[in-house]
Design a protein around this motif. Structure first.
Motif, short mmCIF file in Angstrom:
data_model
loop_
_atom_site.label_atom_id
_atom_site.label_comp_id
_atom_site.label_asym_id
_atom_site.label_seq_id
_atom_site.Cartn_x
_atom_site.Cartn_y
_atom_site.Cartn_z
N LEU A 45 0.83 -1.21 0.00
CA LEU A 45 0.00 0.00 0.00
C LEU A 45 0.86 1.26 0.00
CD1 LEU A 45 -2.90 -0.90 2.45
CD2 LEU A 45 -3.09 -0.37 0.02
N ARG A 46 1.91 1.26 0.79
CA ARG A 46 2.79 2.43 0.83
C ARG A 46 3.50 2.63 -0.51
NH1 ARG A 46 3.84 4.93 5.84
NH2 ARG A 46 2.75 3.90 7.52
N GLU A 47 3.88 1.54 -1.16
CA GLU A 47 4.49 1.66 -2.48
C GLU A 47 3.49 2.20 -3.50
OE1 GLU A 47 6.00 -2.26 -3.20
OE2 GLU A 47 7.70 -1.99 -1.83
N ALA A 48 2.25 1.72 -3.43
CA ALA A 48 1.21 2.22 -4.34
C ALA A 48 0.94 3.70 -4.06
CB ALA A 48 -0.07 1.40 -4.17
N PHE A 49 0.93 4.07 -2.79
CA PHE A 49 0.73 5.48 -2.45
C PHE A 49 1.87 6.33 -3.00
CE2 PHE A 49 1.79 9.07 0.26
CZ PHE A 49 0.65 9.83 0.10
N ALA A 50 3.09 5.86 -2.84
CA ALA A 50 4.25 6.63 -3.33
C ALA A 50 4.14 6.86 -4.83
CB ALA A 50 5.54 5.91 -2.98
N GLU A 51 3.69 5.85 -5.55
CA GLU A 51 3.51 6.00 -7.00
C GLU A 51 2.42 7.02 -7.31
OE1 GLU A 51 4.11 5.83 -10.87
OE2 GLU A 51 5.37 4.83 -9.39
N GLN A 52 1.31 6.93 -6.60
CA GLN A 52 0.21 7.87 -6.81
C GLN A 52 0.65 9.29 -6.45
OE1 GLN A 52 -3.57 6.76 -5.08
NE2 GLN A 52 -4.10 8.88 -4.76
N GLU A 53 1.41 9.42 -5.40
CA GLU A 53 1.90 10.74 -4.97
C GLU A 53 2.84 11.34 -6.01
OE1 GLU A 53 1.88 13.76 -1.94
OE2 GLU A 53 0.57 12.10 -2.45
N ARG A 54 3.71 10.52 -6.59
CA ARG A 54 4.60 11.01 -7.65
C ARG A 54 3.79 11.52 -8.83
NH1 ARG A 54 7.96 6.90 -5.79
NH2 ARG A 54 7.01 5.32 -7.09
N LEU A 55 2.75 10.79 -9.20
CA LEU A 55 1.90 11.21 -10.31
C LEU A 55 1.19 12.52 -9.99
CD1 LEU A 55 0.59 10.58 -13.06
CD2 LEU A 55 -1.17 9.32 -11.82
N HIS A 102 -5.44 9.01 4.27
CA HIS A 102 -6.67 8.75 3.50
C HIS A 102 -6.48 7.54 2.59
CE1 HIS A 102 -9.05 12.16 4.77
NE2 HIS A 102 -7.98 12.93 4.63
N PHE A 103 -5.34 7.46 1.95
CA PHE A 103 -5.07 6.34 1.04
C PHE A 103 -5.09 5.02 1.80
CE2 PHE A 103 -2.33 3.40 -1.22
CZ PHE A 103 -2.81 3.50 -2.51
N ALA A 112 -15.70 15.33 3.26
CA ALA A 112 -15.15 16.37 2.38
C ALA A 112 -13.77 16.82 2.84
CB ALA A 112 -16.11 17.55 2.26
N CYS A 113 -12.92 15.86 3.13
CA CYS A 113 -11.58 16.14 3.65
C CYS A 113 -10.71 16.86 2.62
CB CYS A 113 -10.90 14.84 4.07
SG CYS A 113 -11.77 13.97 5.38
N ARG A 114 -9.80 17.66 3.11
CA ARG A 114 -8.92 18.45 2.26
C ARG A 114 -8.07 17.59 1.35
NH1 ARG A 114 -4.75 22.61 4.97
NH2 ARG A 114 -6.64 23.84 5.17
N HIS A 115 -7.53 16.48 1.85
CA HIS A 115 -6.60 15.66 1.08
C HIS A 115 -7.21 14.33 0.65
CE1 HIS A 115 -3.36 18.45 1.73
NE2 HIS A 115 -3.63 18.46 3.01
N CYS A 116 -8.51 14.28 0.44
CA CYS A 116 -9.18 13.04 0.02
C CYS A 116 -8.61 12.57 -1.32
CB CYS A 116 -10.68 13.27 -0.11
SG CYS A 116 -11.59 11.79 -0.62
N VAL A 117 -8.22 11.31 -1.37
CA VAL A 117 -7.67 10.75 -2.61
C VAL A 117 -8.74 9.99 -3.39
CG1 VAL A 117 -5.31 10.60 -1.74
CG2 VAL A 117 -6.86 8.67 -1.43
N TYR A 118 -9.96 10.00 -2.90
CA TYR A 118 -11.04 9.24 -3.53
C TYR A 118 -12.06 10.14 -4.22
CZ TYR A 118 -8.88 5.63 -0.81
OH TYR A 118 -7.95 4.77 -0.28
N GLY A 119 -11.69 11.38 -4.48
CA GLY A 119 -12.57 12.27 -5.24
C GLY A 119 -13.86 12.61 -4.54
N HIS A 120 -13.87 12.54 -3.22
CA HIS A 120 -15.07 12.85 -2.43
C HIS A 120 -16.26 12.00 -2.86
CE1 HIS A 120 -13.61 17.10 -1.07
NE2 HIS A 120 -13.00 16.12 -0.44
N GLU A 121 -16.01 10.74 -3.18
CA GLU A 121 -17.08 9.88 -3.70
C GLU A 121 -18.19 9.61 -2.69
OE1 GLU A 121 -14.82 5.60 -3.03
OE2 GLU A 121 -14.65 6.62 -4.94
N ALA A 122 -17.93 9.68 -1.40
CA ALA A 122 -18.97 9.45 -0.40
C ALA A 122 -19.53 10.75 0.17
CB ALA A 122 -18.43 8.58 0.73
N VAL A 123 -19.08 11.88 -0.35
CA VAL A 123 -19.54 13.18 0.13
C VAL A 123 -20.88 13.49 -0.53
CG1 VAL A 123 -19.00 15.66 0.16
CG2 VAL A 123 -17.18 13.97 0.48
N PRO A 124 -21.85 13.99 0.23
CA PRO A 124 -23.14 14.35 -0.38
C PRO A 124 -22.95 15.36 -1.52
CG PRO A 124 -23.26 14.46 2.01
CD PRO A 124 -21.83 14.22 1.67
N GLU A 125 -23.75 15.24 -2.53
CA GLU A 125 -23.62 16.08 -3.72
C GLU A 125 -23.71 17.57 -3.38
OE1 GLU A 125 -22.60 17.11 -7.29
OE2 GLU A 125 -22.72 15.00 -6.74
#
Length: 163
Positions: A45-55, A102-103, A112-125
């Motif tokens: 998971l940390r390796e996947a996060f590091a890759e996502q963070e680089r992107l 979050h990751f 509606a967190c500031r650093h949500c990595v999931y695009g606020h998918e569970a946040v009310p519209e």
């Protein structure tokens, strides 16, 4: 010949303690226990996060951030590089969860967190519509121009309400 019953304590690098020696000999050759499935999963998971963070950092438009947003971004980056799950917001002093936390959580919490990595998918519209991603993190979006125009005081003295 007398053999010692004490296990040999090899240096981690020499014993290749990352689990490659786990064939029954691991416990006698290494001072560390073999990695568990959970430990392997955390490392993945940390390796996947590091890759996502680089992107994400390649897509960052730092010049478009305000000074306060830049300061918050830098504080966040320091926390992530140190492996911390939170940091103190330089502007407000509030504790903020990092993208790493979050990751590792695995899903959007809906706050509606500031650093949500999931695009606020569970946040009310209704809440999601009031947020925007500024290339570094989520911020409150400015109100639509028609609402802003209504919120501005009028120059016409007849429009003034007296209480």
């Amino acid at each position: 010949m007398l053999l010692s019953t004490r296990p040999i304590r090899w240096p981690v690098g020499a014993a290749q303690c990352a689990g490659r020696l786990w064939r029954g000999a691991h416990l006698t050759l290494c001072s560390q226990p073999p990695p568990t499935d959970a430990a392997r999963r955390r490392r993945q998971l940390r390796e996947a996060f590091a890759e996502q963070e680089r992107l994400l950092l390649t897509q960052l438009r730092i010049e478009e951030l305000s000074e306060a947003e830049r300061t918050a971004h830098e504080a966040h980056q320091r926390a992530v590089e140190a492996g911390h799950f939170t940091y103190d917001d330089p502007e407000t002093g509030l504790r903020v969860l990092t993208r790493l936390r979050h990751f590792l959580r695995g899903q959007c919490c809906g706050n509606a967190c500031r650093h949500c990595v999931y695009g606020h998918e569970a946040v009310p519209e209704s809440v999601r519509a009031r947020r925007r991603f500024n290339s570094a993190f989520w911020v409150d979006a400015p109100p639509p121009s028609d609402e802003r125009d209504r919120a501005l005081p009028s120059d016409d003295p007849e429009d003034v309400d007296f209480v």
